[in-house]
Design a protein around this motif. Structure first.
Motif, PDB file in Angstrom:
ATOM      1  N   THR A   7       0.855  -1.182   0.000  1.00 39.36           N
ATOM      2  CA  THR A   7       0.000   0.000   0.000  1.00 39.36           C
ATOM      3  C   THR A   7       0.891   1.232   0.000  1.00 39.36           C
ATOM      4  O   THR A   7       1.968   1.227   0.601  1.00 39.36           O
ATOM      5  CB  THR A   7      -0.941   0.058   1.222  1.00 39.36           C
ATOM      6  OG1 THR A   7      -0.170   0.299   2.416  1.00 39.36           O
ATOM      7  CG2 THR A   7      -1.713  -1.244   1.387  1.00 39.36           C
ATOM      8  N   ARG A   8       0.441   2.269  -0.670  1.00 45.05           N
ATOM      9  CA  ARG A   8       1.149   3.539  -0.687  1.00 45.05           C
ATOM     10  C   ARG A   8       0.154   4.660  -0.414  1.00 45.05           C
ATOM     11  O   ARG A   8      -0.694   4.972  -1.245  1.00 45.05           O
ATOM     12  CB  ARG A   8       1.843   3.748  -2.049  1.00 45.05           C
ATOM     13  CG  ARG A   8       2.997   2.788  -2.308  1.00 45.05           C
ATOM     14  CD  ARG A   8       4.142   3.039  -1.333  1.00 45.05           C
ATOM     15  NE  ARG A   8       5.249   2.110  -1.509  1.00 45.05           N
ATOM     16  CZ  ARG A   8       5.399   0.991  -0.801  1.00 45.05           C
ATOM     17  NH1 ARG A   8       4.505   0.665   0.121  1.00 45.05           N
ATOM     18  NH2 ARG A   8       6.442   0.214  -1.007  1.00 45.05           N
ATOM     19  N   GLY A   9       0.237   5.205   0.782  1.00 45.50           N
ATOM     20  CA  GLY A   9      -0.651   6.292   1.168  1.00 45.50           C
ATOM     21  C   GLY A   9      -2.108   5.890   1.278  1.00 45.50           C
ATOM     22  O   GLY A   9      -3.000   6.745   1.225  1.00 45.50           O
ATOM     23  N   LEU A  10      -2.384   4.596   1.439  1.00 48.68           N
ATOM     24  CA  LEU A  10      -3.771   4.126   1.496  1.00 48.68           C
ATOM     25  C   LEU A  10      -4.464   4.719   2.725  1.00 48.68           C
ATOM     26  O   LEU A  10      -3.944   4.648   3.839  1.00 48.68           O
ATOM     27  CB  LEU A  10      -3.803   2.603   1.561  1.00 48.68           C
ATOM     28  CG  LEU A  10      -5.128   1.942   1.145  1.00 48.68           C
ATOM     29  CD1 LEU A  10      -5.368   2.137  -0.347  1.00 48.68           C
ATOM     30  CD2 LEU A  10      -5.106   0.456   1.487  1.00 48.68           C
ATOM     31  N   ALA A  11      -5.630   5.309   2.519  1.00 45.86           N
ATOM     32  CA  ALA A  11      -6.295   6.041   3.604  1.00 45.86           C
ATOM     33  C   ALA A  11      -7.805   5.921   3.476  1.00 45.86           C
ATOM     34  O   ALA A  11      -8.339   5.670   2.388  1.00 45.86           O
ATOM     35  CB  ALA A  11      -5.888   7.519   3.568  1.00 45.86           C
ATOM     36  N   LYS A  12      -8.490   6.122   4.611  1.00 43.84           N
ATOM     37  CA  LYS A  12      -9.956   6.098   4.630  1.00 43.84           C
ATOM     38  C   LYS A  12     -10.476   7.110   5.627  1.00 43.84           C
ATOM     39  O   LYS A  12     -10.055   7.139   6.785  1.00 43.84           O
ATOM     40  CB  LYS A  12     -10.469   4.701   5.004  1.00 43.84           C
ATOM     41  CG  LYS A  12     -11.990   4.586   5.014  1.00 43.84           C
ATOM     42  CD  LYS A  12     -12.571   4.808   3.620  1.00 43.84           C
ATOM     43  CE  LYS A  12     -14.090   4.691   3.606  1.00 43.84           C
ATOM     44  NZ  LYS A  12     -14.648   4.963   2.259  1.00 43.84           N
ATOM     45  N   ARG A  13     -11.394   7.947   5.148  1.00 45.76           N
ATOM     46  CA  ARG A  13     -12.066   8.929   5.998  1.00 45.76           C
ATOM     47  C   ARG A  13     -13.570   8.706   5.941  1.00 45.76           C
ATOM     48  O   ARG A  13     -14.121   8.366   4.895  1.00 45.76           O
ATOM     49  CB  ARG A  13     -11.766  10.364   5.531  1.00 45.76           C
ATOM     50  CG  ARG A  13     -10.353  10.832   5.796  1.00 45.76           C
ATOM     51  CD  ARG A  13     -10.150  12.236   5.242  1.00 45.76           C
ATOM     52  NE  ARG A  13     -11.033  13.205   5.877  1.00 45.76           N
ATOM     53  CZ  ARG A  13     -10.747  13.861   6.993  1.00 45.76           C
ATOM     54  NH1 ARG A  13      -9.584  13.654   7.597  1.00 45.76           N
ATOM     55  NH2 ARG A  13     -11.589  14.729   7.505  1.00 45.76           N
ATOM     56  N   TYR A  14     -14.210   8.891   7.073  1.00 45.78           N
ATOM     57  CA  TYR A  14     -15.675   8.925   7.138  1.00 45.78           C
ATOM     58  C   TYR A  14     -16.051  10.310   7.653  1.00 45.78           C
ATOM     59  O   TYR A  14     -15.995  10.570   8.855  1.00 45.78           O
ATOM     60  CB  TYR A  14     -16.202   7.846   8.068  1.00 45.78           C
ATOM     61  CG  TYR A  14     -15.986   6.435   7.559  1.00 45.78           C
ATOM     62  CD1 TYR A  14     -16.832   5.873   6.606  1.00 45.78           C
ATOM     63  CD2 TYR A  14     -14.932   5.655   8.036  1.00 45.78           C
ATOM     64  CE1 TYR A  14     -16.638   4.582   6.132  1.00 45.78           C
ATOM     65  CE2 TYR A  14     -14.736   4.365   7.575  1.00 45.78           C
ATOM     66  CZ  TYR A  14     -15.591   3.834   6.629  1.00 45.78           C
ATOM     67  OH  TYR A  14     -15.393   2.553   6.169  1.00 45.78           O
ATOM     68  N   GLY A  15     -16.347  11.221   6.727  1.00 47.54           N
ATOM     69  CA  GLY A  15     -16.596  12.593   7.128  1.00 47.54           C
ATOM     70  C   GLY A  15     -15.330  13.211   7.705  1.00 47.54           C
ATOM     71  O   GLY A  15     -14.286  13.253   7.051  1.00 47.54           O
ATOM     72  N   ALA A  16     -15.415  13.681   8.947  1.00 46.32           N
ATOM     73  CA  ALA A  16     -14.257  14.296   9.595  1.00 46.32           C
ATOM     74  C   ALA A  16     -13.391  13.286  10.335  1.00 46.32           C
ATOM     75  O   ALA A  16     -12.375  13.650  10.932  1.00 46.32           O
ATOM     76  CB  ALA A  16     -14.732  15.379  10.570  1.00 46.32           C
ATOM     77  N   VAL A  17     -13.788  12.016  10.318  1.00 39.96           N
ATOM     78  CA  VAL A  17     -13.086  10.984  11.090  1.00 39.96           C
ATOM     79  C   VAL A  17     -12.112  10.223  10.204  1.00 39.96           C
ATOM     80  O   VAL A  17     -12.476   9.718   9.140  1.00 39.96           O
ATOM     81  CB  VAL A  17     -14.093  10.000  11.726  1.00 39.96           C
ATOM     82  CG1 VAL A  17     -13.356   8.888  12.462  1.00 39.96           C
ATOM     83  CG2 VAL A  17     -15.037  10.738  12.667  1.00 39.96           C
ATOM     84  N   ASN A  18     -10.866  10.145  10.655  1.00 38.59           N
ATOM     85  CA  ASN A  18      -9.863   9.333   9.966  1.00 38.59           C
ATOM     86  C   ASN A  18      -9.937   7.902  10.483  1.00 38.59           C
ATOM     87  O   ASN A  18      -9.542   7.619  11.614  1.00 38.59           O
ATOM     88  CB  ASN A  18      -8.459   9.891  10.210  1.00 38.59           C
ATOM     89  CG  ASN A  18      -8.179  11.147   9.421  1.00 38.59           C
ATOM     90  OD1 ASN A  18      -8.393  11.179   8.210  1.00 38.59           O
ATOM     91  ND2 ASN A  18      -7.707  12.187  10.088  1.00 38.59           N
TER      92      ASN A  18
END
Length: 346
Positions: A7-18
């Motif tokens: 993974t490279r920079g894999l990210a997940k946000r739900y609204g304002a929540v990381n």
């Protein structure tokens, strides 16, 4: 060796929540990597994005060097074992295990042979005609594993697969998973919040906290050389003293304690970690620290001795049940080899 999965920079946000901050991770072919951490640390979110069950909000996923970020779950060559087993109640054991092969339109004779082989692998070959309701929890878990293994995926994801089992069965199934991993040669990525499970199963452990990777390394690396107070507290039991680093030594309450890895830099805030099993209980005047025995906790093969230090801090050691040891209320010294003391800067 090129990574099986990256993974490279894999990210997940739900609204304002990381749920997962940008994350770089490499998993080697044939490796058993465990994602370990408390609830909310990001480990399950990461696993679900690897499986294709959750869409990332940033970053990339690579499988065998190819970009798989937008690849549908069914085309990733990944198998998954869920904690809930997810067996079909209206199908027999053999039908459950054969389901992935039928979806791949394999020939009936091939399906029968592969199902028989998978059931034998998990020692459930005599149960093919039963239904899930007729099996114990441990037996259902084995069937869930067989259903995943039957089509020999190159990557297998396991989401707390032993969480519903009792202690003895968990330990037995850990041995089964280790054996299956060696036999299959597949890459396993295993999620758990149980530190003992992670230490006993893994080639490497990826410790997660606050939606990011806290530390990654072999089980011994994480146990012997944690990089932070969180890592020291989450994996194993630790004695932690708060102080500072000055001129190559650790200073606690204006006393300099010898350590092996303080380095040349001064740190205004640091902690010293000493594992209880390396602490020696000696006469009070001979100890690095002095304390009073507050509690003795029987733990089977040994006793956990908890001492109170002059400032009220607790400091623990392990002593043998089979040799004389101090009693509650006695003054003791606490000593250790400086090589076993670890300075933590955060």
């Amino acid at each position: 060796m090129h990574p099986k999965l990256s993974t490279r920079g894999l990210a997940k946000r739900y609204g304002a929540v990381n749920a997962l901050l940008p994350t770089d991770l490499d998993v080697l072919p044939g490796e058993l990597l465990t994602l370990l951490g408390p609830s909310g640390s990001g480990k399950t979110t990461l696993l679900q994005m690897l499986a294709g069950l959750v869409e990332p909000t940033g970053g990339q996923l690579f499988i065998d060097g190819k970009d798989a970020t937008d690849l549908p779950a069914g085309e990733r060559g990944i198998g998954m074992v869920f904690q809930s087993y997810a067996l079909f109640p209206h199908m027999t054991v053999a039908e459950n295990v054969g389901y992935p092969l039928r979806m791949r339109r394999r020939k009936p004779a091939e399906i029968d042979a592969d199902v028989a082989s998978a059931l034998a692998m998990v020692k459930m070959d005599a149960f093919g005609a039963r239904y899930p309701r007729e099996l114990s929890g441990g037996q259902q878990q084995r069937i869930a594993l067989a259903r995943c293994f039957v089509y020999r995926p190159g990557i297998i994801l396991l989401d707390e697969p032993l969480g519903a089992l009792d202690k003895n069965l968990r330990e037995h199934m850990q041995g089964e998973i280790r054996s299956l991993h060696r036999e299959l040669g597949a890459t396993f990525i295993y999620v758990t919040h149980d530190q003992d499970e992670a230490l006993s199963l893994s080639d490497r452990v990826c410790l997660m906290n606050d939606a990011r990777i806290e530390q990654i390394g072999s089980p011994r690396d994480l146990y012997d050389r944690p990089v932070s107070r969180f890592a020291a507290n989450f994996i194993g039991q630790s004695n932690l003293l708060d102080g500072r680093v000055d001129a190559g030594g650790f200073v606690w309450r204006d006393r300099k304690l010898a350590v092996a890895d303080a380095g040349a830099n001064s740190l205004p805030k640091a902690s010293l970690m000493v594992r209880p099993e390396v602490v020696q209980v000696v006469p009070a005047e001979q100890g690095i620290l002095q304390g009073t025995v507050r509690e003795l906790v029987f733990q089977g093969s040994d006793i956990k001795l908890i001492a109170s230090l002059p400032g009220g801090e607790e400091f623990s050691a392990r002593v043998s049940c089979k040799t004389p040891h101090p009693q509650v209320g006695e003054a003791v010294g606490l000593s250790w080899d400086p090589q076993h003391a670890v300075v933590l800067s955060r």
